[in-house]
Design an enzyme around this catalytic site. Structure first.
Site, PDB file in Angstrom:
ATOM      1  CD  GLU A  47      -2.334   1.347   2.910  1.00 59.61           C
ATOM      2  OE1 GLU A  47      -1.821   0.625   3.932  1.00 59.61           O
ATOM      3  OE2 GLU A  47      -3.493   1.777   3.119  1.00 59.61           O
ATOM      4  CG  ASN A 110      -4.772   3.794   0.276  1.00 56.62           C
ATOM      5  OD1 ASN A 110      -4.046   3.233  -0.582  1.00 56.62           O
ATOM      6  ND2 ASN A 110      -4.501   3.900   1.593  1.00 56.62           N
ATOM      7  CE  LYS A 127      -7.157   1.456   3.717  1.00 57.02           C
ATOM      8  NZ  LYS A 127      -5.967   1.718   4.399  1.00 57.02           N
ATOM      9  CB  CYS A 172      -4.336  -1.233   4.659  1.00 53.71           C
ATOM     10  SG  CYS A 172      -3.386  -1.168   6.262  1.00 53.71           S
ATOM     11  CG  ASN A 197       1.978   1.618   4.980  1.00 48.71           C
ATOM     12  OD1 ASN A 197       2.862   1.985   4.937  1.00 48.71           O
ATOM     13  ND2 ASN A 197       1.128   1.382   3.622  1.00 48.71           N
TER      14      ASN A 197
HETATM   15  N1  ING Z   1      -3.506   0.709   8.775  1.00 47.78           N
HETATM   16  C1  ING Z   1      -3.923   0.063   9.742  1.00 47.78           C
HETATM   17  C2  ING Z   1      -4.831  -1.311   9.557  1.00 47.78           C
HETATM   18  O1  ING Z   1      -5.792  -1.347   9.491  1.00 47.78           O
HETATM   19  C3  ING Z   1      -5.394   0.033  11.833  1.00 47.78           C
HETATM   20  C4  ING Z   1      -4.965   0.903  10.784  1.00 47.78           C
HETATM   21  C5  ING Z   1      -4.399  -0.619  12.741  1.00 47.78           C
HETATM   22  C6  ING Z   1      -6.565  -0.011  12.188  1.00 47.78           C
HETATM   23  C7  ING Z   1      -4.999  -1.444  13.609  1.00 47.78           C
HETATM   24  C8  ING Z   1      -7.219  -0.786  13.340  1.00 47.78           C
HETATM   25  C9  ING Z   1      -6.359  -1.511  13.962  1.00 47.78           C
HETATM   26  O2  ING Z   1      -3.713  -2.073   9.410  1.00 47.78           O
HETATM   27  C10 ING Z   1      -4.239   1.042   7.309  1.00 47.78           C
HETATM   28  N2  ING Z   1      -3.430   1.713   6.564  1.00 47.78           N
HETATM   29  O3  ING Z   1      -5.256   0.649   7.068  1.00 47.78           O
END
Ligand code: ING
Length: 312
Positions: A47, A110, A127, A172, A197
């Site tokens: 990503e 995205n 996304k 992601c 990420n």
């Molecule tokens: N990053 C993270 C993901 O979903 C996140 C944000 C992390 C949300 C952990 C909830 C819990 O892996 C992206 N870029 O979506």
């Protein structure tokens, strides 16, 4: 019969703000050449691979924000990647920040594109699931401003006949939602590729930090098994501009087993020969959507987007 597609999940180490897109494209081309030397048919990049993951910072200047986006794909900077793919005859997926001008409006997404071994774009995904927040939280060690910098994807969950099977993409956060896999699987997806990420720290819920790797794998292993699909997940890993991001780039079989996983937080290829026919026992025997259930008997409207209150 076997339908083998050899895949390289191309984990990226950190992309510092000081690194130009040209330099990043060089990194990607090196990985592409290494994948081809291992007879891979497809290489999956992560990503927003071309730049540091800028939703981690508060950006007020519009020109600065736009500087992270591609206004065309391929763009002059990414064209060498497309040319090398055609020269080597290897397909690829590329995650990037897309700046589009549609209906007279500037729109930011995205996005990721799936590209064939002829260097031609097969399809694009934008996304759909945007985590994080719109407001500035200066007390947090980093931001997650995807809702501020991107619009919600408006292309749905398309799938394409490619590489000898049916392929779909997500990005992601979408991997955490069971609907992602079902939406793709209902359209025949046998292979789902994604980049991520993922910070290892949750500023508002730090007790979740220790579960980051577990939750990352849990959702994809379940999604792969319950929908009879291969899942290829590629990380932007390591300490990127002060934010620690998890690795765990991996390839997951339709059985739900992790068959290959990264060992570092740097640029690293995770390679596996995926037999798309391994989807058959799950799609046709264990989770035969048509023969093994009657959803009209479930009492809910399948198209319902939010749970209805229990009938009084
Ligand atoms: N990053 C993270 C993901 O979903 C996140 C944000 C992390 C949300 C952990 C909830 C819990 O892996 C992206 N870029 O979506």
């Amino acid at each position: 019969m076997s339908r083998i597609i050899k895949i390289a999940a191309a984990q990226s180490g950190p992309v510092p703000l000081s690194q130009s897109r040209e330099d990043v494209v060089e990194r990607l081309i090196e990985q592409m050449r290494s994948a081809k030397s291992q007879d891979c048919d497809l290489i999956v990049f992560t990503e927003c691979v071309l730049t540091a993951f800028f939703p981690h910072w508060w950006i007020e200047d519009e020109d600065e924000l736009d500087s992270y986006f591609e206004t065309q794909m391929p763009s002059p900077i990414t064209q060498p990647l497309f040319d090398e793919a055609a020269r080597l005859k290897i397909g690829f997926q590329l995650g990037y920040a897309e700046l589009a001008f549609e209906d007279g409006n500037k729109k930011r997404f995205n996005s990721s594109v799936l590209v064939g071994d002829d260097g031609q774009i097969i399809g694009k995904f934008r996304k759909v699931h945007l985590p994080g927040h719109r407001d500035h939280r200066p007390d947090n060690p980093f931001q997650n401003l995807e809702k501020r910098y991107f619009e919600f994807g408006d292309l749905g969950f398309p799938t394409w006949r490619a590489f000898g099977g049916v392929v779909g993409m997500c990005i992601c956060n979408g991997r955490r939602w069971s609907e992602t896999y079902r939406a793709l699987s209902l359209q025949g997806a046998e292979l789902i590729t994604l980049g991520f990420n993922t910070p290892g720290h949750h500023p508002e819920f730090p007790h979740l930090d220790e579960l980051s790797g577990f939750h990352h794998l849990l959702c994809m292993q379940a999604g792969a098994y319950q929908n009879g699909a291969w899942v290829v997940a590629v990380s932007k890993a390591g300490e990127e501009e002060g934010v620690h991001q998890i690795g765990h780039t991996c390839i997951i079989a339709p059985s739900g087993k992790v068959v290959a996983e990264s060992k570092t937080l740097e640029d690293e290829l995770v390679v596996h020969a995926c037999d798309l026919d391994e989807t058959i026992p799950y799609k046709e025997y264990i989770f035969n959507y048509e023969k093994n259930r009657r959803i009209e008997h479930y009492g809910i409207i399948a198209s319902q987007t939010s749970a209805a209150p229990p009938s009084s």
